[in-house]
Design a protein around this motif. Structure first.
Motif, PDB file in Angstrom:
ATOM      1  N   TRP A 101       0.724  -1.590   0.219  1.00  0.00           N
ATOM      2  CA  TRP A 101       0.134  -0.412   0.089  1.00  0.00           C
ATOM      3  C   TRP A 101       0.770   1.254  -0.303  1.00  0.00           C
ATOM      4  N   GLU A 102       2.109   1.474   0.973  1.00  0.00           N
ATOM      5  CA  GLU A 102       2.461   2.346   0.978  1.00  0.00           C
ATOM      6  C   GLU A 102       3.633   2.859  -0.725  1.00  0.00           C
ATOM      7  N   GLY A 103       2.885   3.794  -1.098  1.00  0.00           N
ATOM      8  CA  GLY A 103       3.338   4.372  -2.751  1.00  0.00           C
ATOM      9  C   GLY A 103       4.512   4.600  -2.812  1.00  0.00           C
ATOM     10  N   HIS A 122      14.439   1.319   8.505  1.00  0.00           N
ATOM     11  CA  HIS A 122      15.213   1.906   7.394  1.00  0.00           C
ATOM     12  C   HIS A 122      14.634   1.856   6.949  1.00  0.00           C
ATOM     13  N   GLN A 123      13.682   3.356   6.011  1.00  0.00           N
ATOM     14  CA  GLN A 123      13.106   3.094   4.617  1.00  0.00           C
ATOM     15  C   GLN A 123      13.320   4.305   4.253  1.00  0.00           C
ATOM     16  N   ILE A 124      13.104   3.763   2.330  1.00  0.00           N
ATOM     17  CA  ILE A 124      14.020   4.643   2.238  1.00  0.00           C
ATOM     18  C   ILE A 124      13.412   5.035   0.628  1.00  0.00           C
ATOM     19  N   VAL A 162       1.798   4.418  16.537  1.00  0.00           N
ATOM     20  CA  VAL A 162       2.640   6.050  15.720  1.00  0.00           C
ATOM     21  C   VAL A 162       4.627   5.354  15.458  1.00  0.00           C
ATOM     22  N   ASN A 163       4.190   6.331  14.115  1.00  0.00           N
ATOM     23  CA  ASN A 163       6.101   6.398  13.439  1.00  0.00           C
ATOM     24  C   ASN A 163       6.309   7.934  14.210  1.00  0.00           C
ATOM     25  N   ASN A 164       7.766   7.609  14.464  1.00  0.00           N
ATOM     26  CA  ASN A 164       8.217   8.751  15.075  1.00  0.00           C
ATOM     27  C   ASN A 164      10.133   8.531  15.081  1.00  0.00           C
ATOM     28  N   THR A 212      -7.763   8.713  12.109  1.00  0.00           N
ATOM     29  CA  THR A 212      -8.165  10.228  12.349  1.00  0.00           C
ATOM     30  C   THR A 212      -6.756   9.753  11.739  1.00  0.00           C
ATOM     31  N   TYR A 213      -5.693  10.459  10.578  1.00  0.00           N
ATOM     32  CA  TYR A 213      -4.123  10.214  10.639  1.00  0.00           C
ATOM     33  C   TYR A 213      -3.493  12.332  10.717  1.00  0.00           C
ATOM     34  N   CYS A 214      -2.901  12.271  11.654  1.00  0.00           N
ATOM     35  CA  CYS A 214      -1.855  13.174  11.459  1.00  0.00           C
ATOM     36  C   CYS A 214      -0.146  13.680  11.512  1.00  0.00           C
TER      37      CYS A 214
HETATM   38  O1  6CM Z   1       2.444   6.927   7.144  1.00  0.00           O
HETATM   39  C1  6CM Z   1       2.659   7.058   5.787  1.00  0.00           C
HETATM   40  N1  6CM Z   1       3.716   6.252   5.913  1.00  0.00           N
HETATM   41  C2  6CM Z   1       4.098   5.421   7.082  1.00  0.00           C
HETATM   42  C3  6CM Z   1       4.924   4.180   6.451  1.00  0.00           C
HETATM   43  O2  6CM Z   1       6.074   4.128   5.509  1.00  0.00           O
HETATM   44  C4  6CM Z   1       5.656   6.318   7.536  1.00  0.00           C
HETATM   45  C5  6CM Z   1       5.958   7.180   6.585  1.00  0.00           C
HETATM   46  C6  6CM Z   1       6.344   8.287   6.535  1.00  0.00           C
HETATM   47  C7  6CM Z   1       7.576   9.226   5.212  1.00  0.00           C
HETATM   48  C8  6CM Z   1       5.971   9.933   4.859  1.00  0.00           C
HETATM   49  C9  6CM Z   1       6.625  10.507   3.571  1.00  0.00           C
HETATM   50  C10 6CM Z   1       7.092  10.588   2.297  1.00  0.00           C
HETATM   51  C11 6CM Z   1       7.728  11.322   0.942  1.00  0.00           C
HETATM   52  C12 6CM Z   1       8.803  11.101   0.807  1.00  0.00           C
HETATM   53  C13 6CM Z   1       8.616  12.626  -0.126  1.00  0.00           C
HETATM   54  C14 6CM Z   1      10.042  13.777   0.220  1.00  0.00           C
HETATM   55  C15 6CM Z   1      10.252  14.736   0.034  1.00  0.00           C
HETATM   56  C16 6CM Z   1      10.901  15.099  -1.558  1.00  0.00           C
HETATM   57  C17 6CM Z   1      10.819  16.090  -1.648  1.00  0.00           C
HETATM   58  C18 6CM Z   1      10.171  16.882  -3.125  1.00  0.00           C
HETATM   59  C19 6CM Z   1      10.414  17.985  -3.462  1.00  0.00           C
HETATM   60  O3  6CM Z   1       5.040   6.592   8.349  1.00  0.00           O
HETATM   61  C20 6CM Z   1       1.492   7.473   4.499  1.00  0.00           C
HETATM   62  C21 6CM Z   1       2.581   8.290   3.882  1.00  0.00           C
HETATM   63  C22 6CM Z   1       1.818   8.816   3.200  1.00  0.00           C
HETATM   64  C23 6CM Z   1       3.227   9.865   1.869  1.00  0.00           C
HETATM   65  C24 6CM Z   1       2.813  11.305   1.819  1.00  0.00           C
END
Ligand code: 6CM
Length: 258
Positions: A101-103, A122-124, A162-164, A212-214
């Motif tokens: 699901w994580e695009g 660790h995510q890229i 919660v992810n931090n 709720t998603y923040c």
């Molecule tokens: O909460 C979401 N996903 C979780 C599991 O993967 C996790 C991830 C968070 C990362 C969200 C940041 C992604 C954006 C990456 C690009 C950043 C900037 C690039 C510069 C552009 C000019 O908490 C869903 C996350 C939905 C993301 C929109």
């Protein structure tokens, strides 16, 4: 009543022993409690602007910049019929579903499985032109507050993930070729059971998940504000729609997990 709720105590009661014993626990408890409190607070009088509305899904943001970087807090609410808060948080937390699901994901690594309810990642993320690619290191914690008797909107019952962000010596920032992003995210789900189901077996038609998603994401390094805001405007709704559709699809033929 909710204002007096001692979330720290409730979160502790739900946590596994392995999580409670870990050096991160005090921080996890503090951040999770704070995230739950602010997620439940509603929009209040803050300068939240509605920027996406799609059926029951509403997304608000506050325009905030720190050191010239866009760090707009996002708050989204949604209601989905047919799934529970527990199911919602299950598919969000457990890594085996994430690529489904994580695009925005390029790679996800489990750095440490601290416990059944706490994992270090660790995510890229995929590169977004013209900015540099981003990565993130964070803990993820799954929690819940039970209330089998009274699943109403006012009761404190809920599930949350919660992810931090956390610094991991094994994965120093800019150790790779990515720019490190910093995030604090909560996904919370409350299950509302229709009164019509009283005294009989509950069907998926009888349940609604109040979501709720923040999110607060600091891009960590240069990224043009207009591009970043455009990316968020596109990606957050895409995520919440895609993810909830995924949970609906995964659970439709399974017994309801309240
Ligand atoms: O909460 C979401 N996903 C979780 C599991 O993967 C996790 C991830 C968070 C990362 C969200 C940041 C992604 C954006 C990456 C690009 C950043 C900037 C690039 C510069 C552009 C000019 O908490 C869903 C996350 C939905 C993301 C929109």
């Amino acid at each position: 009543q909710t204002a007096q709720t001692n979330w720290g105590e409730l979160i502790r009661a739900a946590a596994t022993n392995a999580s409670l014993k870990h050096a991160y626990w005090p921080e996890i408890e503090r951040v999770v409690a704070e995230q739950i409190r602010s997620a439940r607070m509603g929009l209040g009088k803050g300068a939240w602007q509605l920027f996406v509305e799609d059926g029951e899904m509403k997304m608000y943001r506050r325009e905030v910049e720190e050191d010239g970087l866009v760090v707009d807090p996002l708050k989204a609410t949604h209601q989905v019929k047919g799934i529970t808060g527990r199911e919602l948080c299950h598919y969000f937390f457990y890594p085996e579903y994430r690529y489904d699901w994580e695009g925005t994901l390029e790679t996800m690594n489990i750095v440490d499985k601290i416990a059944e309810d706490t994992i270090l990642f660790h995510q890229i993320h995929k590169r977004i032109w013209p900015a540099a690619q981003r990565d993130a290191t964070f803990w993820s914690h799954l929690t819940h507050v039970p209330d089998e008797e009274n699943k109403s909107e006012d009761s404190p019952h809920m599930w949350a993930t919660v992810n931090n962000s956390v610094e991991l010596p094994s994965h120093p920032p800019n150790g790779g070729k990515q720019v490190r992003i910093y995030l604090t995210i909560i996904l919370m789900g409350q299950t509302i059971i229709s009164p019509a189901a009283k005294g009989r077996e509950i069907k998926r038609d009888d349940i609604t998940c109040k979501i709720t998603y923040c999110a607060v994401v600091n891009p960590g390094g240069w990224a043009p504000s207009s591009v970043l805001r455009a990316v968020y405007k596109r990606e957050y709704p895409k995520f919440l729609k895609r993810f909830t559709a995924y949970v609906l699809e995964k659970t439709k033929n399974l017994p309801i997990k309240l």
